[in-house]
Design an enzyme around this catalytic site. Structure first.
Site, PDB file in Angstrom:
ATOM      1  N   GLU A 318       0.856  -1.183   0.000  1.00 35.87           N
ATOM      2  CA  GLU A 318       0.000   0.000   0.000  1.00 35.87           C
ATOM      3  C   GLU A 318       0.886   1.225   0.000  1.00 35.87           C
ATOM      4  O   GLU A 318       1.678   1.407   0.918  1.00 35.87           O
ATOM      5  CB  GLU A 318      -0.869   0.027   1.266  1.00 35.87           C
ATOM      6  CG  GLU A 318      -1.918  -1.062   1.353  1.00 35.87           C
ATOM      7  CD  GLU A 318      -3.054  -0.861   0.362  1.00 35.87           C
ATOM      8  OE1 GLU A 318      -3.399   0.308   0.075  1.00 35.87           O
ATOM      9  OE2 GLU A 318      -3.582  -1.871  -0.141  1.00 35.87           O
ATOM     10  N   PHE A 321      -1.969   7.043  -1.345  1.00 37.72           N
ATOM     11  CA  PHE A 321      -2.954   7.184  -2.415  1.00 37.72           C
ATOM     12  C   PHE A 321      -3.391   5.889  -3.081  1.00 37.72           C
ATOM     13  O   PHE A 321      -4.079   5.923  -4.077  1.00 37.72           O
ATOM     14  CB  PHE A 321      -2.469   8.144  -3.509  1.00 37.72           C
ATOM     15  CG  PHE A 321      -2.080   9.485  -3.009  1.00 37.72           C
ATOM     16  CD1 PHE A 321      -3.040  10.467  -2.797  1.00 37.72           C
ATOM     17  CD2 PHE A 321      -0.755   9.780  -2.718  1.00 37.72           C
ATOM     18  CE1 PHE A 321      -2.688  11.710  -2.322  1.00 37.72           C
ATOM     19  CE2 PHE A 321      -0.399  11.027  -2.237  1.00 37.72           C
ATOM     20  CZ  PHE A 321      -1.361  11.997  -2.037  1.00 37.72           C
ATOM     21  N   VAL A 324      -0.531  -0.958  -4.650  1.00 39.53           N
ATOM     22  CA  VAL A 324       0.351  -1.171  -5.790  1.00 39.53           C
ATOM     23  C   VAL A 324       0.387  -2.657  -6.134  1.00 39.53           C
ATOM     24  O   VAL A 324       0.515  -3.509  -5.259  1.00 39.53           O
ATOM     25  CB  VAL A 324       1.782  -0.675  -5.482  1.00 39.53           C
ATOM     26  CG1 VAL A 324       2.669  -0.821  -6.710  1.00 39.53           C
ATOM     27  CG2 VAL A 324       1.763   0.768  -5.025  1.00 39.53           C
ATOM     28  N   ASP A 435       6.277  12.931   0.816  1.00 38.05           N
ATOM     29  CA  ASP A 435       6.237  11.634   1.492  1.00 38.05           C
ATOM     30  C   ASP A 435       7.486  10.817   1.182  1.00 38.05           C
ATOM     31  O   ASP A 435       7.409   9.640   0.843  1.00 38.05           O
ATOM     32  CB  ASP A 435       4.962  10.875   1.107  1.00 38.05           C
ATOM     33  CG  ASP A 435       4.661   9.725   2.073  1.00 38.05           C
ATOM     34  OD1 ASP A 435       5.273   9.698   3.165  1.00 38.05           O
ATOM     35  OD2 ASP A 435       3.830   8.868   1.747  1.00 38.05           O
TER      36      ASP A 435
END
Ligand code: NAG
Ligand code: NAG
Ligand code: NAG
Ligand code: NAG
Ligand code: NAG
Ligand code: NAG
Ligand code: NAG
Length: 631
Positions: A318, A321, A324, A435
């Site tokens: 994860e 947003f 994956v 991030d």
């Protein structure tokens, strides 16, 4: 060092400027203009030459073609060779325009096209608005056009030179001999290049008090081996001798040599020469290509097939947003597919525009965005895939960490710094990552770092206009977040610098930001490193496998020092990424003293004011009080 003994003399610039502006006419007397510069200053004024002026030019077909050609430069398919040739009109056409552009190798593809496009604009609109043939040279790129064939034709005129005002302090004879030796070697090497690139770079010995010469040689690759050689040898003979820095340019070739100053990148730091990615992905794409030829829209069925319909087995993790997934395209090419979970509130066109902007960010140290998919509510981003996963996978595991020798870690630190610098300053749109963390630093097959997940905020935020921004959606990772971002949602390039500092300290210690020493569970990584630093025992906290390698402690200390500078409480005290890259690359450099890191309790203060690093926000008091600590 060049830096200490070179002083730029402003009158040279002014002289040059006025000379340039007031006397600028296409006279050959201007052909050789020597400018004194210091080595850290790349911005020598652009120089142009206008030939074959034509009356009634603005109404000519030639002018019309030229205008079309210039405006098409921005949309050219970029190539890694930084060379472009263009023409409009047929060979029999008297209004045919031929043109070519060449950039210094250090420029990224995007910056190169920008440079050439800008040079072409100013050449054709202000410098030479009525010429059927003209040439412009800026410090970073060259553009020329003509109504006659220019492809493959050697042109050594006009020349342009910029030299460091200081003469060599070494034995002049030795100095010149050793400079020529290196250049001669690199001239042969460049001339041997292929029809896409004729370029060489390298270093060689220099007489005391210098240690090395660094030089590059470059021809436009359309030249034959022989003409390239001839061009550069002419340059060597034409350039001023015995200066500690020389840059020499003519339309067909150029070279630069500096003493004790590596001004070019190391090979691995350049954008890779791999195949153009559109040729890789091109075949899987339906004809739903968007305007930007570089980025592909894929249909949802292709992606479902590739990811086994988003099977849990393909789930990689994860990210911010969304989840994956690993995907394998029909061709066998592996990709990483990010399935965006948040509603962006953007319309399809807006989304496509933002995605194409993000796709234009291309750098050796950034993960490449290959394409996207848009299907109803479903929004997917398709990235290149890395088998070796992320830094997080290695650095926090005591066994895997051993693979990461100091050289590799240094390379990762520098690579991430360069990638961030590109996002902050060198790309066409300024991007704040927001991030950065170990799991967002992917590692390629040779363990070179690639920053992932950048530009995501762009897809969701619309207020990206001011220098310092505020967001109500704080979406980073606590522990990597600068105090002003975590508490006030205030972000700037300096919030990324903070995260970078945390990452550097993690890389060196092999410990996570939320790690605590057993004897002092109230301390976390940053505060513990800071404590050790203040007590002069910072090597105690370095990953023991690094310490075993002899002779590294100075380099490691320097990196810790830089890491601490980056995590300082006060955003303004943190260095910019440009400065970080300089500090990391320089062999000797006086670094400022770091002050207390953000999120670090004052000595003797109880840990209760620290807050919960994984979820809650640290108390405001502990942060504002620390600003009283003297620097
Ligand atoms: C070199 O020149 C630039 C701009 O002219 C100036 O900002 C810089 O301080 C100079 N550097 C040195 C080492 O003289
Ligand atoms: C560009 O260069 C290639 C050789 O690499 C040449 O064949 C081609 O004709 C050139 N294109 C134009 C438009 O001049
Ligand atoms: C460097 O040497 C040249 C030739 O010997 C001389 O003309 C020039 O004035 C010198 N420049 C400086 C800055 O010393
Ligand atoms: C410079 O070096 C050359 C040989 O490398 C020597 O012959 C010459 O005397 C030296 N000149 C000076 C001024 O030291
Ligand atoms: C270099 O070439 C220019 C012509 O482009 C000429 O004016 C100049 O005198 C030459 N300089 C030397 C040192 O040969
Ligand atoms: C990284 O991946 C490559 C290719 O998959 C592999 O050969 C290499 O051993 C991996 N490196 C590490 C340190 O796992
Ligand atoms: C931090 O907060 C999380 C979630 O609120 C909680 O589960 C955890 O126990 C807290 N940790 C500390 C050290 O207070």
């Amino acid at each position: 060092m060049t830096g200490s003994c070179s002083s730029s003399r402003p009158q040279h610039f002014f002289f040059f400027f006025f000379f340039f502006f007031f006397l600028f006419v296409p006279f050959l007397s201007l052909a050789q203009q020597s400018v004194d510069i210091n080595s850290s200053n790349w911005d020598i004024p652009p120089k142009s030459l206008c030939l074959s002026q034509q009356g009634n030019f603005l109404h000519s077909e030639f002018f019309h073609n030229l205008k079309r050609l210039v405006s098409s430069i921005q949309s050219l398919r970029s190539n890694t060779y930084n060379f472009y040739n263009l023409s409009i009109g047929t060979n029999s056409d008297k209004d045919k325009v031929e043109a070519m552009g060449l950039c210094n190798r250090v420029l990224s593809r995007v910056d190169c096209l920008n440079c050439i496009s800008h040079a072409a604009q100013i050449l054709t609109t202000s410098h030479c608005p009525r010429s059927r043939e003209a040439h412009i040279r800026t410090s970073k790129c060259m553009f020329r056009y003509s109504d006659k064939p220019i492809f493959g034709k050697l042109k050594t005129f006009p020349t342009m030179e910029a030299v460091n005002p200081n003469n060599a302090t070494a034995n002049r004879t030795d100095f010149i001999r050793m400079q020529s030796k290196l250049l001669n070697h690199l001239i042969l090497q460049a001339a041997r290049g292929d029809s896409k690139r004729k370029y060489a770079q390298g270093d060689g010995p220099a007489p005391p008090p210098y240690t090395r010469f660094y030089a590059t040689t470059q021809c436009t690759p359309d030249l034959s081996h022989k003409d390239c050689n001839r061009c550069l040898l002419y340059g060597l003979q034409n350039a001023t001798e015995g200066r500690i820095g020389i840059r020499w340019f003519c339309p067909s070739c150029n070279f630069q040599i500096e003493s004790d100053l590596r001004f070019f990148l190391l090979d691995f730091e350049y954008e890779p020469d791999g195949p153009d990615r559109s040729t890789i992905t091109g075949k899987h794409v339906k004809d739903s290509k968007i305007k930007d030829a570089q980025l592909f829209q894929m249909d949802i069925d292709t992606i479902r097939l590739a990811t086994n319909d988003f099977s849990p087995n393909n789930h990689l993790g994860e990210g911010g947003f969304g989840a994956v997934y690993k995907g394998v395209l029909v061709s066998g090419e592996e990709v990483a597919v990010k399935r965006l979970s948040m509603k962006s509130g953007q319309g399809d066109n807006e989304f496509i525009n933002e995605v194409s902007l993000v796709a234009k960010l291309q750098h050796r140290n950034l993960v490449t965005l290959l394409g996207f998919c848009l299907d109803g509510e479903e929004r997917l981003l398709i990235y290149e895939f890395f088998k070796n996963t992320s830094l997080e996978h290695y650095i926090f595991d005591s066994n895997r960490r051993i693979i990461l020798e100091w050289e590799t870690r240094k390379r990762i630190i520098l690579g991430v710094a360069r990638g961030l610098l590109y996002l902050h300053e060198d790309s066409r749109i300024k991007i704040i990552h927001r991030d950065l963390k170990a799991s967002n630093v992917l590692l390629d097959d040779e363990m070179y770092p690639k920053i992932a997940d950048f530009g995501m905020a762009k897809l969701f935020d619309t207020d990206q206009t001011n220098q310092i921004k505020f967001t109500s959606k704080v979406s980073g990772t606590y522990g990597y977040m600068a105090p002003e971002y975590a508490m006030n949602g205030q972000f700037s390039v300096k919030t990324d610098v903070f995260s970078f500092g945390v990452l550097v300290l993690e890389i060196i210690t092999g410990k996570k930001h939320n790690w605590s020493p057993e004897e002092e569970t109230s301390l976390f990584l940053l505060s513990y490193v800071w404590k050790c630093w203040r007590e002069g025992k910072v090597l105690n906290i370095v990953d023991p496998t690094l310490i075993e390698t002899k002779g590294l402690s100075d380099e490691i200390m320097k990196c810790i020092h830089i890491g601490l500078l980056c995590v300082q409480e006060n955003a303004e005290s943190r260095p910019t990424m440009a400065y970080v890259v300089v500090m990391l690359s320089a062999s000797s450099f006086a670094l400022p003293r770091p002050s207390q890191p953000g999120f670090c309790p004052l000595d003797g203060e109880s840990s209760s004011s620290r807050g919960n690093h994984t979820s809650s926000i640290p108390s405001f008091n502990s942060v504002s009080i620390t600003q009283l600590v003297p620097r």
